[in-house]
Design a protein around this motif. Structure first.
Motif, PDB file in Angstrom:
ATOM      1  N   UNK A   1      38.439  38.758  43.917  1.00 52.04           N
ATOM      2  CA  UNK A   1      38.367  40.215  44.017  1.00 52.04           C
ATOM      3  C   UNK A   1      39.684  40.833  43.578  1.00 52.04           C
TER       4      UNK A   1
ATOM      5  N   UNK B   1      45.288  49.837  45.512  1.00 51.00           N
ATOM      6  CA  UNK B   1      45.627  50.699  46.640  1.00 51.00           C
ATOM      7  C   UNK B   1      46.793  51.557  46.207  1.00 51.00           C
TER       8      UNK B   1
ATOM      9  N   UNK C   1      41.934  50.982  50.449  1.00 54.53           N
ATOM     10  CA  UNK C   1      41.926  50.220  49.202  1.00 54.53           C
ATOM     11  C   UNK C   1      40.541  50.217  48.574  1.00 54.53           C
TER      12      UNK C   1
ATOM     13  N   UNK D   1      37.999  47.914  46.322  1.00 52.66           N
ATOM     14  CA  UNK D   1      37.718  46.552  45.880  1.00 52.66           C
ATOM     15  C   UNK D   1      36.825  46.574  44.647  1.00 52.66           C
ATOM     16  N   UNK D   2      37.117  45.669  43.718  1.00 53.96           N
ATOM     17  CA  UNK D   2      36.165  45.403  42.663  1.00 53.96           C
ATOM     18  C   UNK D   2      34.954  44.668  43.217  1.00 53.96           C
ATOM     19  N   UNK D   3      33.924  44.547  42.379  1.00 53.09           N
ATOM     20  CA  UNK D   3      32.684  43.926  42.858  1.00 53.09           C
ATOM     21  C   UNK D   3      32.760  42.413  42.875  1.00 53.09           C
TER      22      UNK D   3
END
Lengths: 113, 113
Positions: free
Chosen positions: B90, B94, B101, B103-105
């Motif tokens: 991931x 932030x 923050x 998060x990517x997938x």
């Protein structure tokens, strides 16, 4: 040092039941977070507590409540569970700057039938 | 506002070959950027972080990432993949002390013997 602990590890609920997920830390960090992880969605923030005595909504707060019991403990409550809340829930802690490294617990796998 | 895009949902490599996991970000402030790894049924663990110091960041287990502001990228690399690197990765952005923050997938790294 245990770091970040979560209880329970697994839970199965029926629709409409309530439960509380517990998170505790021994890292003396100020900030604590609750996330949910669903396949292909990454982690999404439910609620966070920047410091003891404060809590704020994250990206997906609906259906959840939180309590920052003291500096060590941060609980997540589902008042009336729904199948859409089936997920893996992670607690995380961060020193307190708001954009530093986070330390994660092992997760709670929740299934709502 | 901030966002992060992991460009590949799955990456497949052979053991001993290089690894490249791609991440693009956007942020209104100077960002902090992180890569976390998640092994099956585990919590997330920090691989490395960028916080406005050196643009080439070295992490654990031979991973490194380069912050490229002009390309708004923070790609993760490793010269030689090991079977134990198979996991979900991931990318996280932030900024501004926001306590939220993004998060990517996630990118699933598959390592073939």
């Amino acid at each position: 040092n245990a770091g970040v602990t979560q209880t329970p590890k697994f839970q199965v609920l029926k629709t409409g039941q309530s439960m509380t997920l517990q998170c505790a830390q021994d890292m003396n960090h100020n900030s604590m977070y609750w996330y949910r992880q669903d396949p292909g969605m990454g982690l999404r923030l439910i609620y966070y507590s920047a410091s003891e005595g404060t809590t704020d909504k994250g990206e997906v707060p609906n259906g959840y409540n939180v309590s920052r019991l003291n500096k060590r403990e941060f609980s997540l409550r589902l008042e009336s569970a729904a199948p859409s809340q089936t997920s893996v829930y992670f607690c995380a802690v961060e020193p307190g700057t708001g954009d530093d490294e986070q330390f994660f617990g092992p997760g709670t796998r929740l299934t709502v039938l | 506002a901030q966002s992060v895009t992991q460009l590949d949902s799955h990456v497949s490599v052979s053991e001993g070959t290089p690894v490249l996991l791609r991440c693009n970000y956007s942020s209104s402030y100077s960002p902090s950027l992180f890569w976390y790894v998640q092994h099956p049924n585990k919590g997330l663990q920090l691989l490395l972080k960028y916080t406005s110091a050196a643009t080439l960041v070295k992490g654990i287990n031979g991973f490194e990432a380069e912050f490229k502001k002009s390309e708004t990228s923070f790609h993760l690399t490793k010269p030689s993949a090991h079977m134990s690197d198979a996991a979900e990765y991931f990318c996280v952005v932030s900024s501004g002390g926001s306590y939220i923050p993004t998060f990517g997938r996630g990118t699933s790294l598959i390592v073939h013997p």
